[in-house]
Design an enzyme around this catalytic site. Sequence first.
Site, PDB file in Angstrom:
ATOM      1  N   THR A  41      -2.632   8.322   9.600  1.00 51.39           N
ATOM      2  CA  THR A  41      -1.476   8.086   8.718  1.00 51.39           C
ATOM      3  C   THR A  41      -1.789   8.458   7.279  1.00 51.39           C
ATOM      4  OG1 THR A  41      -0.794   6.266  10.143  1.00 51.39           O
ATOM      5  CG2 THR A  41       0.085   6.250   7.904  1.00 51.39           C
ATOM      6  N   HIS A 437     -15.585   5.938 -24.560  1.00 56.86           N
ATOM      7  CA  HIS A 437     -14.389   5.837 -25.408  1.00 56.86           C
ATOM      8  C   HIS A 437     -13.769   7.218 -25.599  1.00 56.86           C
ATOM      9  CE1 HIS A 437     -11.865   4.644 -28.782  1.00 56.86           C
ATOM     10  NE2 HIS A 437     -12.316   5.728 -29.414  1.00 56.86           N
TER      11      HIS A 437
HETATM   12  C1  LIG Z   1       3.894   5.992   2.669  1.00 54.54           C
HETATM   13  C2  LIG Z   1       2.586   5.264   2.786  1.00 54.54           C
HETATM   14  C3  LIG Z   1       1.730   5.209   1.702  1.00 54.54           C
HETATM   15  C4  LIG Z   1       0.510   4.540   1.811  1.00 54.54           C
HETATM   16  N1  LIG Z   1      -0.310   4.503   0.717  1.00 54.54           N
HETATM   17  C5  LIG Z   1      -1.517   3.899   0.810  1.00 54.54           C
HETATM   18  C6  LIG Z   1      -2.420   3.917  -0.290  1.00 54.54           C
HETATM   19  O1  LIG Z   1      -2.122   4.456  -1.357  1.00 54.54           O
HETATM   20  N2  LIG Z   1      -3.631   3.343  -0.127  1.00 54.54           N
HETATM   21  C7  LIG Z   1      -4.004   2.729   1.044  1.00 54.54           C
HETATM   22  O2  LIG Z   1      -5.118   2.246   1.138  1.00 54.54           O
HETATM   23  N3  LIG Z   1      -3.154   2.687   2.092  1.00 54.54           N
HETATM   24  C8  LIG Z   1      -1.923   3.257   2.009  1.00 54.54           C
HETATM   25  N4  LIG Z   1      -1.092   3.251   3.093  1.00 54.54           N
HETATM   26  C9  LIG Z   1      -1.530   2.552   4.332  1.00 54.54           C
HETATM   27  C10 LIG Z   1      -2.521   3.392   5.115  1.00 54.54           C
HETATM   28  O3  LIG Z   1      -2.020   4.687   5.296  1.00 54.54           O
HETATM   29  C11 LIG Z   1      -2.801   2.736   6.459  1.00 54.54           C
HETATM   30  O4  LIG Z   1      -3.182   1.398   6.255  1.00 54.54           O
HETATM   31  C12 LIG Z   1      -3.935   3.449   7.204  1.00 54.54           C
HETATM   32  O5  LIG Z   1      -3.695   4.828   7.297  1.00 54.54           O
HETATM   33  C13 LIG Z   1      -4.096   2.856   8.592  1.00 54.54           C
HETATM   34  O6  LIG Z   1      -5.127   3.511   9.251  1.00 54.54           O
HETATM   35  P1  LIG Z   1      -5.540   3.157  10.723  1.00 54.54           P
HETATM   36  O7  LIG Z   1      -6.977   3.442  10.833  1.00 54.54           O
HETATM   37  O8  LIG Z   1      -5.071   1.812  11.095  1.00 54.54           O
HETATM   38  O9  LIG Z   1      -4.743   4.148  11.676  1.00 54.54           O
HETATM   39  P2  LIG Z   1      -3.804   5.368  11.403  1.00 54.54           P
HETATM   40  O10 LIG Z   1      -4.316   6.228  10.334  1.00 54.54           O
HETATM   41  O11 LIG Z   1      -2.424   4.872  11.306  1.00 54.54           O
HETATM   42  O12 LIG Z   1      -3.981   6.208  12.742  1.00 54.54           O
HETATM   43  C14 LIG Z   1      -3.482   5.825  13.952  1.00 54.54           C
HETATM   44  C15 LIG Z   1      -3.381   7.069  14.813  1.00 54.54           C
HETATM   45  O13 LIG Z   1      -3.191   6.698  16.157  1.00 54.54           O
HETATM   46  C16 LIG Z   1      -2.309   7.623  16.776  1.00 54.54           C
HETATM   47  N5  LIG Z   1      -1.772   6.927  17.960  1.00 54.54           N
HETATM   48  C17 LIG Z   1      -0.928   5.869  18.001  1.00 54.54           C
HETATM   49  N6  LIG Z   1      -0.753   5.461  19.270  1.00 54.54           N
HETATM   50  C18 LIG Z   1      -1.515   6.264  20.052  1.00 54.54           C
HETATM   51  C19 LIG Z   1      -1.788   6.309  21.453  1.00 54.54           C
HETATM   52  N7  LIG Z   1      -1.272   5.423  22.288  1.00 54.54           N
HETATM   53  N8  LIG Z   1      -2.613   7.275  21.894  1.00 54.54           N
HETATM   54  C20 LIG Z   1      -3.165   8.170  21.052  1.00 54.54           C
HETATM   55  N9  LIG Z   1      -2.954   8.170  19.728  1.00 54.54           N
HETATM   56  C21 LIG Z   1      -2.158   7.208  19.227  1.00 54.54           C
HETATM   57  C22 LIG Z   1      -1.314   7.935  15.679  1.00 54.54           C
HETATM   58  O14 LIG Z   1      -0.649   9.155  15.890  1.00 54.54           O
HETATM   59  C23 LIG Z   1      -2.219   7.958  14.448  1.00 54.54           C
HETATM   60  O15 LIG Z   1      -2.709   9.242  14.152  1.00 54.54           O
HETATM   61  C24 LIG Z   1       0.135   3.922   3.028  1.00 54.54           C
HETATM   62  C25 LIG Z   1       0.986   3.982   4.129  1.00 54.54           C
HETATM   63  C26 LIG Z   1       2.192   4.648   4.022  1.00 54.54           C
HETATM   64  C27 LIG Z   1       3.096   4.713   5.225  1.00 54.54           C
END
Ligand SMILES: Cc1cc2nc3c(=O)[nH]c(=O)nc-3n(C[C@H](O)[C@H](O)[C@H](O)COP(=O)(O)OP(=O)(O)OC[C@H]3O[C@@H](n4cnc5c(N)ncnc54)[C@H](O)[C@@H]3O)c2cc1C
Length: 450
Positions: A41, A437
């Site tokens: 994500t 600074h």
């Molecule tokens: C618009 C937005 C802005 C953000 N900004 C920030 C920020 O500035 N700083 C910050 O720290 N966080 C931010 N976040 C939050 C951050 O992106 C998430 O907390 C983080 O990416 C979560 O990572 P994760 O490891 O949980 O999994 P993710 O990175 O969500 O990955 C999960 C993956 O699993 C895959 N998947 C799902 N189900 C299955 C399945 N059954 N089989 C195979 N694959 C599957 C998905 O396609 C995905 O690629 C933001 C989120 C959003 C939406």
Amino acid sequence: MRYDAVILGFGEAGKTLAGALAKQGKKVVLVERSRGMYGGTCINVGCIPSKSLVTSAAEAKLHADAPFEEKAARYAEANAEKRRVTGLLRGKNYDKLNDLENVTVMDGFGRFLSGHEVEVLLTDGGSTVLEADRIFINTGSEPVIPRIEGLEGNPHVYFSETLMDEEKLPRDLVMIGAGYIGMEFASMYANFGSNVTVLQDGDVFLPREDRDVAEAIHGLLEKQGVKILENAKTSRLDGGDVIFEKDGVQQTLHADAVLVATGRKAATEGLQLDKAGVAVTPRGAVETDALLRTTAPDIWALGDVNGGPQFTFVSLDDYRIVMSQLNSGSRSRDDRQNVPYSVFMDTPLGRVGITEAEAEKKGIPVRILKLPTAAVPKAQVLRHTGGFLKAVVHAETGKILGASLLCPEAYELINTIKLAMDEDLDYTVLRDRIYTHPTMTEAFNDLFAL
Ligand SMILES: Cc1cc2nc3c(=O)[nH]c(=O)nc-3n(C[C@H](O)[C@H](O)[C@H](O)COP(=O)(O)OP(=O)(O)OC[C@H]3O[C@@H](n4cnc5c(N)ncnc54)[C@H](O)[C@@H]3O)c2cc1C
């Protein structure tokens, strides 16, 4: 073939774990359901694209008086730059794992058949069953879709991901929900030149923040041109018309785009967790203990899917906890210390620790230190003087208990305060350091001298 590990999801935790296990000689399969999501994500639809656009929006605001068509063209360029950055990082993420001998990246949707078996519905058709000694769930989160009549299938409706992918700048953007991601988007689209209206279902703006902080954010957003309507409950959508009730009166706003920003929930749908004996919490996240073990032996859940704070750096820390455990270490969620967060609005917010209101509620004796951003020379240089820096310091021990920084570069500054808190430093340490600074960091000399 039986693998040492199967990881469901190419997120922050999953990809880091895959690389680390492979380097220890373990055979790993990483299953990812979308070719557009290598890296997860953050890289594809979260932090990186949004911050790329935030950067472009800050440049765009310098042309606030330009005609809308010019602003729209600037937005299209920003979008192309965002696609370039995400594409680059997605490719790098894929290669970094796929080039490892012990890692197989498999395109498909994974779901449990048992505690040691995963079925992958392959993206290119067909399916395969993987057997593994250990399984790690890293499937992330997805938007909460509120039940609003006229929302489903409405071409005017967007979520954060789809709005960022839209190449046309919306002239009128209505946002449903006033959370942190929402406020980032409100500020960013206002800078690009959209007319932004936020419909907040409730009368307390940013309830987790101190009232002086929330009010200052409210004021700064309004100064940017964002309209925030409190107690505005959306009742239905009719194409681009948003019908809502405010103070008992029904009103309608027309929008080119309606952004639904009402939070995100753990992505567990279709995982068939019950087949593996993996329980979920009442909120639908995968239930884990402090070591991120699920209710099934040999299965862990990392990142957003376990219901913890939804941040990339927390997902990375989940990886550290699991890796430490596999290497007989002692890390756990309980020793995580202070989790900071940032909201990348035009005047950014950096937050860590407790607020003044929380200290009051807990009866902790505190001193509140508050310095206007305008008092910091670097803020004058940056021509960005809105907001303030606020610290909560224990009145007797001198330890820093929390901070709310609403000022330029707050997302950098907050990490120094977090470090001081983690290391249990006295506030005088930050007060008496020398800093380069002119920088925003040197504000600590004055903030902690108050
Ligand atoms: C618009 C937005 C802005 C953000 N900004 C920030 C920020 O500035 N700083 C910050 O720290 N966080 C931010 N976040 C939050 C951050 O992106 C998430 O907390 C983080 O990416 C979560 O990572 P994760 O490891 O949980 O999994 P993710 O990175 O969500 O990955 C999960 C993956 O699993 C895959 N998947 C799902 N189900 C299955 C399945 N059954 N089989 C195979 N694959 C599957 C998905 O396609 C995905 O690629 C933001 C989120 C959003 C939406």
